[in-house]
Write a protein that holds these residues in place. Structure first.
Motif, PDB file in Angstrom:
ATOM      1  N   VAL A  80      18.286 132.077 101.827  1.00 32.90           N
ATOM      2  CA  VAL A  80      17.165 132.909 101.410  1.00 32.90           C
ATOM      3  C   VAL A  80      15.966 132.360 102.166  1.00 32.90           C
ATOM      4  O   VAL A  80      15.553 131.221 101.926  1.00 32.90           O
ATOM      5  CB  VAL A  80      16.918 132.843  99.888  1.00 32.90           C
ATOM      6  CG1 VAL A  80      15.694 133.667  99.510  1.00 32.90           C
ATOM      7  CG2 VAL A  80      18.141 133.275  99.109  1.00 32.90           C
ATOM      8  N   GLU A  81      15.483 133.133 103.118  1.00 33.77           N
ATOM      9  CA  GLU A  81      14.435 132.675 104.032  1.00 33.77           C
ATOM     10  C   GLU A  81      14.843 131.338 104.637  1.00 33.77           C
ATOM     11  O   GLU A  81      15.846 131.267 105.325  1.00 33.77           O
ATOM     12  CB  GLU A  81      13.078 132.633 103.327  1.00 33.77           C
ATOM     13  CG  GLU A  81      12.542 134.008 102.994  1.00 33.77           C
ATOM     14  CD  GLU A  81      11.158 133.982 102.402  1.00 33.77           C
ATOM     15  OE1 GLU A  81      10.431 132.980 102.565  1.00 33.77           O
ATOM     16  OE2 GLU A  81      10.794 134.980 101.765  1.00 33.77           O
ATOM     17  N   ILE A  82      14.110 130.259 104.342  1.00 33.16           N
ATOM     18  CA  ILE A  82      14.397 128.957 104.976  1.00 33.16           C
ATOM     19  C   ILE A  82      15.339 128.077 104.169  1.00 33.16           C
ATOM     20  O   ILE A  82      15.747 127.016 104.627  1.00 33.16           O
ATOM     21  CB  ILE A  82      13.088 128.180 105.244  1.00 33.16           C
ATOM     22  CG1 ILE A  82      12.331 127.939 103.934  1.00 33.16           C
ATOM     23  CG2 ILE A  82      12.234 128.898 106.270  1.00 33.16           C
ATOM     24  CD1 ILE A  82      11.154 126.990 104.051  1.00 33.16           C
ATOM     25  N   MET A  83      15.717 128.496 102.968  1.00 31.56           N
ATOM     26  CA  MET A  83      16.564 127.671 102.099  1.00 31.56           C
ATOM     27  C   MET A  83      18.034 128.048 102.267  1.00 31.56           C
ATOM     28  O   MET A  83      18.390 129.217 102.223  1.00 31.56           O
ATOM     29  CB  MET A  83      16.168 127.846 100.628  1.00 31.56           C
ATOM     30  CG  MET A  83      14.760 127.402 100.303  1.00 31.56           C
ATOM     31  SD  MET A  83      14.450 125.662 100.642  1.00 31.56           S
ATOM     32  CE  MET A  83      15.513 124.904  99.453  1.00 31.56           C
ATOM     33  N   GLU A  84      18.870 127.025 102.444  1.00 36.29           N
ATOM     34  CA  GLU A  84      20.322 127.192 102.576  1.00 36.29           C
ATOM     35  C   GLU A  84      20.987 126.836 101.250  1.00 36.29           C
ATOM     36  O   GLU A  84      20.571 125.881 100.582  1.00 36.29           O
ATOM     37  CB  GLU A  84      20.875 126.263 103.664  1.00 36.29           C
ATOM     38  CG  GLU A  84      20.204 126.382 105.002  1.00 36.29           C
ATOM     39  CD  GLU A  84      20.708 127.543 105.829  1.00 36.29           C
ATOM     40  OE1 GLU A  84      21.683 128.201 105.418  1.00 36.29           O
ATOM     41  OE2 GLU A  84      20.116 127.784 106.890  1.00 36.29           O
ATOM     42  N   PHE A  85      22.041 127.566 100.896  1.00 32.80           N
ATOM     43  CA  PHE A  85      22.790 127.336  99.661  1.00 32.80           C
ATOM     44  C   PHE A  85      24.277 127.273  99.983  1.00 32.80           C
ATOM     45  O   PHE A  85      24.818 128.192 100.592  1.00 32.80           O
ATOM     46  CB  PHE A  85      22.556 128.479  98.663  1.00 32.80           C
ATOM     47  CG  PHE A  85      21.138 128.603  98.195  1.00 32.80           C
ATOM     48  CD1 PHE A  85      20.747 128.063  96.990  1.00 32.80           C
ATOM     49  CD2 PHE A  85      20.188 129.267  98.968  1.00 32.80           C
ATOM     50  CE1 PHE A  85      19.440 128.180  96.545  1.00 32.80           C
ATOM     51  CE2 PHE A  85      18.883 129.384  98.538  1.00 32.80           C
ATOM     52  CZ  PHE A  85      18.507 128.844  97.330  1.00 32.80           C
ATOM     53  N   LEU A  86      24.916 126.199  99.569  1.00 27.94           N
ATOM     54  CA  LEU A  86      26.351 126.006  99.734  1.00 27.94           C
ATOM     55  C   LEU A  86      26.937 125.773  98.349  1.00 27.94           C
ATOM     56  O   LEU A  86      26.530 124.841  97.655  1.00 27.94           O
ATOM     57  CB  LEU A  86      26.637 124.806 100.637  1.00 27.94           C
ATOM     58  CG  LEU A  86      28.075 124.287 100.676  1.00 27.94           C
ATOM     59  CD1 LEU A  86      29.000 125.333 101.278  1.00 27.94           C
ATOM     60  CD2 LEU A  86      28.156 122.984 101.463  1.00 27.94           C
ATOM     61  N   ILE A  87      27.864 126.627  97.928  1.00 24.94           N
ATOM     62  CA  ILE A  87      28.500 126.485  96.621  1.00 24.94           C
ATOM     63  C   ILE A  87      29.998 126.596  96.835  1.00 24.94           C
ATOM     64  O   ILE A  87      30.474 127.486  97.551  1.00 24.94           O
ATOM     65  CB  ILE A  87      28.017 127.571  95.627  1.00 24.94           C
ATOM     66  CG1 ILE A  87      26.512 127.428  95.353  1.00 24.94           C
ATOM     67  CG2 ILE A  87      28.769 127.463  94.300  1.00 24.94           C
ATOM     68  CD1 ILE A  87      25.642 128.187  96.255  1.00 24.94           C
ATOM     69  N   PHE A  88      30.756 125.668  96.223  1.00 23.65           N
ATOM     70  CA  PHE A  88      32.210 125.688  96.354  1.00 23.65           C
ATOM     71  C   PHE A  88      32.838 124.910  95.213  1.00 23.65           C
ATOM     72  O   PHE A  88      32.189 124.106  94.548  1.00 23.65           O
ATOM     73  CB  PHE A  88      32.661 125.120  97.702  1.00 23.65           C
ATOM     74  CG  PHE A  88      32.348 123.657  97.884  1.00 23.65           C
ATOM     75  CD1 PHE A  88      33.334 122.695  97.656  1.00 23.65           C
ATOM     76  CD2 PHE A  88      31.099 123.243  98.297  1.00 23.65           C
ATOM     77  CE1 PHE A  88      33.058 121.341  97.834  1.00 23.65           C
ATOM     78  CE2 PHE A  88      30.809 121.892  98.477  1.00 23.65           C
ATOM     79  CZ  PHE A  88      31.790 120.938  98.241  1.00 23.65           C
ATOM     80  N   LYS A  89      34.119 125.148  94.997  1.00 20.61           N
ATOM     81  CA  LYS A  89      34.894 124.417  94.001  1.00 20.61           C
ATOM     82  C   LYS A  89      35.958 123.618  94.746  1.00 20.61           C
ATOM     83  O   LYS A  89      36.643 124.147  95.610  1.00 20.61           O
ATOM     84  CB  LYS A  89      35.543 125.379  93.010  1.00 20.61           C
ATOM     85  CG  LYS A  89      36.199 124.694  91.843  1.00 20.61           C
ATOM     86  CD  LYS A  89      36.610 125.698  90.782  1.00 20.61           C
ATOM     87  CE  LYS A  89      37.096 124.978  89.559  1.00 20.61           C
ATOM     88  NZ  LYS A  89      37.395 125.897  88.461  1.00 20.61           N
ATOM     89  N   ASP A  90      36.093 122.340  94.374  1.00 16.64           N
ATOM     90  CA  ASP A  90      37.009 121.477  95.125  1.00 16.64           C
ATOM     91  C   ASP A  90      38.386 121.338  94.523  1.00 16.64           C
ATOM     92  O   ASP A  90      39.270 120.767  95.127  1.00 16.64           O
ATOM     93  CB  ASP A  90      36.399 120.097  95.349  1.00 16.64           C
ATOM     94  CG  ASP A  90      36.328 119.250  94.090  1.00 16.64           C
ATOM     95  OD1 ASP A  90      36.785 119.687  93.027  1.00 16.64           O
ATOM     96  OD2 ASP A  90      35.805 118.130  94.179  1.00 16.64           O
ATOM     97  N   GLY A  91      38.609 121.845  93.328  1.00 13.44           N
ATOM     98  CA  GLY A  91      39.946 121.792  92.748  1.00 13.44           C
ATOM     99  C   GLY A  91      40.329 120.479  92.134  1.00 13.44           C
ATOM    100  O   GLY A  91      41.496 120.228  91.890  1.00 13.44           O
ATOM    101  N   LYS A  92      39.381 119.629  91.838  1.00 12.49           N
ATOM    102  CA  LYS A  92      39.703 118.335  91.253  1.00 12.49           C
ATOM    103  C   LYS A  92      39.512 118.332  89.746  1.00 12.49           C
ATOM    104  O   LYS A  92      39.119 117.347  89.159  1.00 12.49           O
ATOM    105  CB  LYS A  92      38.868 117.243  91.901  1.00 12.49           C
ATOM    106  CG  LYS A  92      39.256 117.043  93.346  1.00 12.49           C
ATOM    107  CD  LYS A  92      38.592 115.852  93.941  1.00 12.49           C
ATOM    108  CE  LYS A  92      39.059 115.736  95.387  1.00 12.49           C
ATOM    109  NZ  LYS A  92      38.452 114.671  96.094  1.00 12.49           N
TER     110      LYS A  92
END
Length: 111
Positions: A80-92
């Motif tokens: 979103v504009e200059i902000m990066e977002f990384l979301i994930f599930k690792d399965g642990k």
């Protein structure tokens, strides 16, 4: 708050989850200073843990890339504009076996 439209760089998440995480990103940006990446990430992670079970991870910042392992259907990388977002599930999830975490039925392995 940043007013820009969210732009997905990469995702294998269902559209409903993508919409939800972007909604949460905007909520977090309303609640916290844009410079407070840790609080923004914590907010999104907690909401996803509540909605979809534990083991979610969220990284928020400016101008970064990623290379991660994740459960199929649980990854999104957007900005979103200059902000990066990384979301994930690792399965642990400690309550799941490895096969359950990646969606493999045990009877298929032993048959």
């Amino acid at each position: 708050m940043l007013e820009g439209r969210a732009v997905v760089r990469e995702s294998d998440m269902p559209m409903e989850m993508q919409s939800r995480v972007m909604e949460l990103a905007y909520q977090a940006l309303d609640l916290h200073e844009v410079s407070d990446c840790q609080s923004i990430a914590r907010y999104i992670k907690q909401k996803f843990d509540e909605a979809y079970g534990t083991s979610w991870h969220c990284v928020v910042g400016k101008d970064f890339g990623c290379c991660i392992s994740h459960l199929c259907g649980t990854f999104i990388f957007f900005h979103v504009e200059i902000m990066e977002f990384l979301i994930f599930k690792d399965g642990k999830d400690l309550n799941e076996t490895k096969e359950e975490a990646i969606g493999v039925n045990h009877h298929l392995i032993t048959s």
